[in-house]
Write a protein that holds these residues in place. Structure first.
Motif, PDB file in Angstrom:
ATOM      1  N   ARG A 185       4.511  -5.365  -6.663  1.00 29.13           N
ATOM      2  CA  ARG A 185       4.461  -6.737  -7.154  1.00 29.13           C
ATOM      3  C   ARG A 185       4.697  -7.647  -5.956  1.00 29.13           C
ATOM      4  N   ASN A 239       0.792 -11.585  -6.839  1.00 33.10           N
ATOM      5  CA  ASN A 239       1.129 -11.504  -8.262  1.00 33.10           C
ATOM      6  C   ASN A 239       1.886 -12.733  -8.739  1.00 33.10           C
ATOM      7  N   ARG A 291      -4.561 -14.432  -0.149  1.00 31.54           N
ATOM      8  CA  ARG A 291      -5.712 -14.188  -1.007  1.00 31.54           C
ATOM      9  C   ARG A 291      -5.266 -13.921  -2.437  1.00 31.54           C
ATOM     10  N   PRO A 292      -5.996 -14.430  -3.433  1.00 34.21           N
ATOM     11  CA  PRO A 292      -5.572 -14.270  -4.835  1.00 34.21           C
ATOM     12  C   PRO A 292      -5.367 -12.821  -5.252  1.00 34.21           C
ATOM     13  N   ASP A 293      -6.201 -11.909  -4.732  1.00 31.62           N
ATOM     14  CA  ASP A 293      -6.069 -10.519  -5.142  1.00 31.62           C
ATOM     15  C   ASP A 293      -4.865  -9.833  -4.516  1.00 31.62           C
ATOM     16  N   GLU A 294      -4.147 -10.536  -3.619  1.00 30.18           N
ATOM     17  CA  GLU A 294      -2.969  -9.960  -2.976  1.00 30.18           C
ATOM     18  C   GLU A 294      -1.678 -10.610  -3.446  1.00 30.18           C
ATOM     19  N   ASP A 298       0.829  -1.206   0.000  1.00 33.15           N
ATOM     20  CA  ASP A 298       0.000   0.000   0.000  1.00 33.15           C
ATOM     21  C   ASP A 298       0.865   1.259   0.000  1.00 33.15           C
ATOM     22  N   ARG A 327      -8.280 -18.473  -0.103  1.00 32.42           N
ATOM     23  CA  ARG A 327      -6.847 -18.261   0.033  1.00 32.42           C
ATOM     24  C   ARG A 327      -6.096 -19.277  -0.804  1.00 32.42           C
ATOM     25  N   ASP A 353     -13.516 -16.839   2.901  1.00 33.98           N
ATOM     26  CA  ASP A 353     -12.348 -16.121   2.390  1.00 33.98           C
ATOM     27  C   ASP A 353     -11.458 -17.087   1.613  1.00 33.98           C
TER      28      ASP A 353
END
Length: 364
Positions: A102, A114, A109-112, A92, A318, A316
């Motif tokens: 990156r 790369n 979590r997939p959105d966190e 962040d 993961r 959630d």
């Protein structure tokens, strides 16, 4: 008392021929060249931070001279689920400053994430190679793989004579290793301490910072503390390190120099020496009759820090990469009483909670 420097060309020793090959040794044999993640450089300039399982890899990447934080370009954040909160904060901060974060991780979590890399004690290799390629250092990454492949051929379990890793493990057996390196290579004592503890089940003591006061004073009050100590000088030497060696020669049992293989320099040398340390640690565990895999208590601690166990209830999703050290048994079955649900030692919970209460103690 000191022995001459050893090299990775092998040390003579009569090692037993019936040492079995473990799963970790097989994984080590296959590790060179096994990185299969992205190899395309990201947008320059680059910066790097590591937390959790990514801490050691970030340290070993110091020869690439990547700053910690950056305002433009690409910010690499190496992490694992047990350090997910810190990794999120770094990502962040980078994005608020104007860089592209990156995140390279062993799970979360997939959105966190790369780039997802395998977990376990060998995750350092995958972390480091991912950053080397993504930061435009493909040549160094390939040189590191070449140096590791040469070591694999000489440290393989089927090499019974003049196997440098097995011979060095024999030299460390029953002793406390002291770890030294040049001032600009402090990642090497960090790496070997981690490897010898996590895989070799042995405490090693890194001598960091200005080594001369440590070497000259550490054994003067109690000379017997130098017994059963062996110093490992890792990588290239500098004048201060050579003087420290001269001082230690009269204070401890043995000094062994472990240079980088085949004259490797920079990042390839750092990763190759980490890899050699992994071989030594695996053989040292065998010497002690210990299992080189991660202890269950480590799995439980990492799972607790990562918040595992609550994700199913909350829905959630993961991700978790396969572990390089073979999947561990379920810790709830292996450690009854860890979370307070059971008590195998017969201790009453109420008495344990009130142990510090003087009214709870019976008179002798």
């Amino acid at each position: 008392m000191a022995a001459p420097p050893c090299t990775l060309e092998g040390m003579s020793d009569s090692t037993p021929s019936n040492v079995p090959s473990s799963g970790l040794l097989s994984l080590l044999s296959r590790l060179p060249g096994s990185y299969d993640g992205p190899q395309t450089p990201e947008t320059a300039p680059y910066a790097l931070v590591g937390v959790g399982e990514g801490t050691l890899a970030a340290h070993l990447l110091q020869p690439l001279a990547l700053p910690s934080l950056i305002r433009t370009g690409t910010q690499f954040v190496l992490s694992s689920p047990d350090a997910g909160a810190a990794a999120g904060d770094y990502a962040d901060l980078a994005e608020v400053a104007g860089a592209t974060a990156r995140r390279i991780s062993t799970g979360g979590r997939p959105d966190e994430i790369n780039v997802l890399v395998p977990g376990g004690p060998l995750s350092t290799y995958h972390f480091a190679q991912a950053v080397a390629y993504a930061s435009g250092h493909a040549g160094e990454a390939q040189a590191a793989d070449a140096a590791m492949a040469d070591l694999a051929a000489r440290c393989s379990p089927d090499i019974l004579d003049n196997n440098p890793a097995r011979d060095l493990a024999w030299s460390l057996w029953g002793r406390t290793p002291l770890l030294l390196a040049a001032s600009d290579a402090d990642a090497l004592p960090h790496a070997w301490q981690q490897l010898l503890a996590r895989t070799g089940k042995t405490l090693a003591v890194p001598l960091l910072g200005d080594v001369l006061p440590l070497a000259s004073g550490a054994f003067d009050a109690r000379h017997e503390q130098g017994d059963a100590k062996v110093a490992l000088i890792l990588g290239d030497t500098d004048p201060a390190l050579l003087l420290a060696r001269e001082i230690l020669e009269s204070r401890i049992d043995e000094i062994i120099h472990v240079p980088a293989p085949n004259g490797a320099q920079g990042y390839p040398a750092a990763l190759a020496l980490w890899y050699f340390g992994a071989w030594v640690a695996a053989y040292l565990a065998e010497r002690y009759g210990a299992e080189p895999a991660d202890p269950v208590v480590l799995a439980r601690a990492q799972a607790g820090l990562s918040g595992e166990g609550g994700s199913e209830a909350t829905g959630d999703l993961r991700l978790s990469a396969p572990r390089d050290d073979l999947r561990r048994a379920r810790v709830e079955e292996d450690l009854p009483g860890w979370d307070g649900d059971g008590d195998d030692d017969g201790t009453d919970d109420d008495d344990a909670d009130n142990f510090d209460d003087p009214d709870n103690h019976e008179e002798d």
